[in-house]
Design a protein around this motif. Structure first.
Motif, mmCIF file in Angstrom:
data_model
loop_
_atom_site.group_PDB
_atom_site.id
_atom_site.type_symbol
_atom_site.label_atom_id
_atom_site.label_comp_id
_atom_site.label_asym_id
_atom_site.label_seq_id
_atom_site.Cartn_x
_atom_site.Cartn_y
_atom_site.Cartn_z
ATOM 1 N N MET B 128 0.966 -1.185 0.140
ATOM 2 C CA MET B 128 0.030 -0.053 -0.020
ATOM 3 C C MET B 128 0.955 1.250 0.000
ATOM 4 O O MET B 128 0.696 2.223 -0.708
ATOM 5 C CB MET B 128 -0.876 0.001 1.244
ATOM 6 C CG MET B 128 -1.990 -1.096 1.081
ATOM 7 S SD MET B 128 -3.004 -1.184 -0.294
ATOM 8 C CE MET B 128 -3.971 0.074 -0.211
ATOM 9 N N ALA B 129 2.094 1.340 0.910
ATOM 10 C CA ALA B 129 2.938 2.448 0.742
ATOM 11 C C ALA B 129 3.406 2.570 -0.589
ATOM 12 O O ALA B 129 3.529 3.557 -1.055
ATOM 13 C CB ALA B 129 4.128 1.931 1.847
ATOM 14 N N GLY B 130 3.764 1.311 -1.396
ATOM 15 C CA GLY B 130 4.371 1.520 -2.788
ATOM 16 C C GLY B 130 3.143 1.988 -3.864
ATOM 17 O O GLY B 130 3.548 3.073 -4.652
ATOM 18 N N VAL B 131 2.019 1.812 -3.427
ATOM 19 C CA VAL B 131 0.915 2.401 -4.438
ATOM 20 C C VAL B 131 0.862 3.700 -3.956
ATOM 21 O O VAL B 131 0.777 4.804 -5.074
ATOM 22 C CB VAL B 131 -0.374 1.672 -4.177
ATOM 23 C CG1 VAL B 131 -1.629 2.409 -5.070
ATOM 24 C CG2 VAL B 131 -0.305 0.138 -4.426
ATOM 25 N N LEU B 132 0.856 4.113 -2.840
ATOM 26 C CA LEU B 132 0.799 5.580 -2.360
ATOM 27 C C LEU B 132 1.776 6.596 -3.158
ATOM 28 O O LEU B 132 1.860 7.511 -3.685
ATOM 29 C CB LEU B 132 0.830 5.710 -0.882
ATOM 30 C CG LEU B 132 0.381 7.056 -0.387
ATOM 31 C CD1 LEU B 132 -1.138 7.494 -0.448
ATOM 32 C CD2 LEU B 132 0.786 7.054 1.180
ATOM 33 N N THR B 133 3.000 5.788 -2.782
ATOM 34 C CA THR B 133 4.149 6.448 -3.574
ATOM 35 C C THR B 133 4.229 6.559 -4.982
ATOM 36 O O THR B 133 4.374 7.765 -5.603
ATOM 37 C CB THR B 133 5.683 5.553 -3.439
ATOM 38 O OG1 THR B 133 5.599 5.472 -1.908
ATOM 39 C CG2 THR B 133 7.027 6.214 -3.779
ATOM 40 N N ALA B 134 3.674 5.580 -5.738
ATOM 41 C CA ALA B 134 3.443 5.647 -7.396
ATOM 42 C C ALA B 134 2.520 6.783 -7.394
ATOM 43 O O ALA B 134 2.548 7.544 -8.345
ATOM 44 C CB ALA B 134 2.807 4.542 -7.860
ATOM 45 N N ASP B 135 1.365 6.992 -6.660
ATOM 46 C CA ASP B 135 0.478 8.017 -6.704
ATOM 47 C C ASP B 135 1.011 9.598 -6.664
ATOM 48 O O ASP B 135 1.002 10.296 -7.588
ATOM 49 C CB ASP B 135 -0.818 7.846 -5.967
ATOM 50 C CG ASP B 135 -1.934 8.641 -6.190
ATOM 51 O OD1 ASP B 135 -1.683 9.561 -6.981
ATOM 52 O OD2 ASP B 135 -2.866 8.702 -5.371
ATOM 53 N N VAL B 136 1.641 9.669 -5.187
ATOM 54 C CA VAL B 136 1.897 10.890 -4.848
ATOM 55 C C VAL B 136 3.387 11.428 -5.367
ATOM 56 O O VAL B 136 3.336 12.499 -5.761
ATOM 57 C CB VAL B 136 1.708 11.055 -3.153
ATOM 58 C CG1 VAL B 136 2.242 12.299 -2.905
ATOM 59 C CG2 VAL B 136 0.384 10.658 -2.800
ATOM 60 N N VAL B 137 4.180 10.495 -5.342
ATOM 61 C CA VAL B 137 5.574 10.964 -5.761
ATOM 62 C C VAL B 137 5.772 10.865 -7.098
ATOM 63 O O VAL B 137 6.214 11.670 -7.685
ATOM 64 C CB VAL B 137 6.591 9.955 -4.996
ATOM 65 C CG1 VAL B 137 8.094 10.500 -5.449
ATOM 66 C CG2 VAL B 137 6.382 10.086 -3.423
ATOM 67 N N LEU B 138 5.368 9.710 -7.718
ATOM 68 C CA LEU B 138 5.474 9.289 -9.180
ATOM 69 C C LEU B 138 4.641 10.095 -9.968
ATOM 70 O O LEU B 138 4.580 9.952 -11.340
ATOM 71 C CB LEU B 138 5.853 7.990 -9.509
ATOM 72 C CG LEU B 138 6.946 7.394 -8.490
ATOM 73 C CD1 LEU B 138 7.107 5.954 -9.015
ATOM 74 C CD2 LEU B 138 8.407 8.043 -8.914
#
Lengths: 298, 250
Positions: B128-138
């Protein structure tokens, strides 16, 4: 109380333990002795529910070991000093056992002090312990649940003379307070000074058992004379049984007084006359087991 | 002469479970395996982050990657928990402290399942942290629909630990159990082609785990059931029988 009833164990076609029966009463210290490979460990493992007998049963206070609930509270076992996880400290090992047996938190340190392990060693890995230290830790672990029965397999292995003396007094004290102790050894001399009773095993069979005094009496009187043939003749005339010992003396089935009187009447001068002592128990042991003589370890 | 009998209550299962759980994690080997698992889980999230074309940018896509970490090394912890007792001889002590052997086995298996649950929780959290990173950061377009992302990972992780428990109980030797656990299913996967392909999916544990993980169970239940029986239920039953009856010898 420990009771073995006709325990028999076969490994393939070889019979390791054959029809072994004995009983250890509260307040007594029983030595279970015999040469290596005589079946001592196998018998103790059957008593502790670790190996299944091919026939026969055993009981701890009237129930088979496997049916004991929280067995640590009833019986403490030390079957193999090396059966300790080398990666855990002595303290951690005892803490785990104490929490399983539901004993108070101060119990581990109390026991480590009792068995004489230096505080510096408490938190060291068991892998760094000497065999003697492991034996002490193993005895501490057996005592965790404040049991009334102890079963110890070769507990003196690896202990120095001071350690052996310490263990003797610990076990003596345990038995004197009403506990039941069964300990095995391949060295008769090691247990002779400590135990009340002996169970001697050889080739998987019980070859002698009984009180230490009883077993000693069985070996009679030791006698020696200048004129051995004359002495033998006199004993034969008197109808007293005897046996020639390897060292040339005679072992006579009569009291020292009777033997002395027989010699006096025959006019035979004795050079030695005494009740058979512990040293003779060793001969008895040798005869009984029919194996190698069990000498005191150097 | 009378024998005094004191009724001692048995060791409660909860206490046994606590002790076995501690034993599972307090050795150097176990700590290493757990650290490696955590690192693998965290590292594996780099796959969907780095290869957006290969992985769905969704919880299921990300747990598909973290599952590599969750399912790979952890079983070795429960295998060692069971087998080292026999190889080191400490089973001698364990069974004199609790002679009800199947309770000991159950406690060890459950300790492993507990680890499996923790692994699934970590794998899901990292995903979930990865999905969030993909969304917000990337700034990628992502889906937050959890669907079977968590339940699939949890089920696969728990079953994986049970399979390891069964193999360890049956083989009772660290090296053998680890080799058989990791190698045999892979070999089976490799040889089940051609004629064996149809039968193969009924017997292939990897395929079954894949379906469970992805929540792709519709129509696959019979195959999943058969392969889980073969790889989990049968080894567990045979292992329990062996643990209950084997003599402890030096």
């Amino acid at each position: 109380m420990i009771e073995a009833m006709s325990l028999t164990k076969r490994f393939g076609s070889a019979t390791a333990v054959a029809d072994v029966s004995f009983r250890c009463e509260p307040g007594t210290l029983t030595g279970f002795v015999g040469p290596n490979g005589a079946g001592k460990s196998t018998t103790l493992r059957m008593i502790c529910g670790l190996a299944r007998p091919d026939s026969g049963t055993s009981q701890i206070d009237g129930v088979p070991f496997a049916e004991l609930r929280n067995p640590m509270r009833t019986v403490g076992a030390l079957l193999e000093a090396t059966a300790l996880h080398p990666g855990r400290s002595g303290l951690a090992t005892l803490k785990r056992a104490c929490s399983l047996a539901d004993m108070p938190d101060e119990r581990p340190e109390e026991l480590l002090r009792l068995v004489g392990l230096e505080p510096a060693a408490w938190t060291r890995r068991v892998g760094d312990y000497s065999l003697g230290m492991r034996q002490r830790l193993g005895i501490a672990q057996a005592l965790v649940g404040d049991p009334r029965i102890l079963i110890l397999d070769e507990p003196a292995n690896g202990l120095d003379p001071e350690g052996i003396r310490w263990m003797r007094s610990l076990l003596r004290d345990f038995a004197d307070r009403g506990g039941t102790v069964l300990l095995s050894s391949h060295l008769l001399a090691e247990v002779q000074a400590t135990v009340d009773r002996l169970v001697v095993i050889g080739g998987g069979r019980i070859v002698a058992s009984g009180g230490l005094d009883e077993l000693l009496q069985g070996s009679g009187t030791l006698v020696r004379a200048h004129d051995m043939p004359a002495l033998e003749g006199a004993l034969r005339t008197a109808g007293t049984g005897f046996a020639r010992r390897e060292d040339g003396a005679l072992s006579v089935d009569a009291g020292a007084e009777d033997v002395g009187l027989i010699a006096l009447r025959a006019g035979v001068a004795l050079t030695e006359l005494r009740e058979a002592d512990g040293g003779d128990l060793e001969d008895l042991f040798f005869t009984l087991t029919g194996g190698e003589p069990l000498k005191v370890a150097a | 002469m009378s024998t005094m009998t004191i009724e001692t209550p048995g060791v409660p299962f909860g206490r046994l479970l606590r002790v076995e759980s501690e034993k599972a994690v307090d050795t150097r080997a176990a700590r290493w395996l757990i650290a490696v698992t955590a690192l693998l889980i965290i590292a594996s999230v780099g796959l969907p982050l780095g290869l957006p074309d290969e992985f769905d940018q969704s919880p299921t896509g990300y747990t598909g990657a973290t599952a590599i970490g969750v399912l790979s090394v952890f079983p070795a912890v429960v295998i060692l928990l069971l087998t080292t007792e026999w190889t080191r001889g400490t089973i001698l002590v364990t069974f004199t402290q609790e002679p009800r052997r199947l309770r000991v086995l159950a406690a060890k298996g459950l300790a492993g399942v507990g680890l499996g649950v923790l692994g699934a929780l970590l794998g899901f959290a990292v995903a979930m942290a990865g999905v969030l990173t993909a969304d917000v950061v990337l700034g990628r377009e992502v889906s937050y629909a959890v669907e079977s992302a968590f339940t699939g990972l949890l089920a696969a992780s728990v079953l994986n630990m049970l399979m390891a428990t069964g193999f360890a109980a049956l083989l009772q030797n660290s090296a053998t159990a680890i080799v058989v656990f990791y190698v045999v299913p892979a070999i089976w996967g490799a040889i089940s082609v051609g004629v064996l392909a149809d039968v193969g999916e009924y017997l292939d544990s990897n395929q079954a785990f894949q379906w469970i993980l992805e929540g792709d169970t519709a129509g696959h239940w019979p195959a999943i059931f058969v392969s889980m029986t073969l790889w989990i239920a049968i080894p567990l039953a045979a292992g329990a029988w062996r643990v209950a009856t084997r003599d402890v010898r030096s």
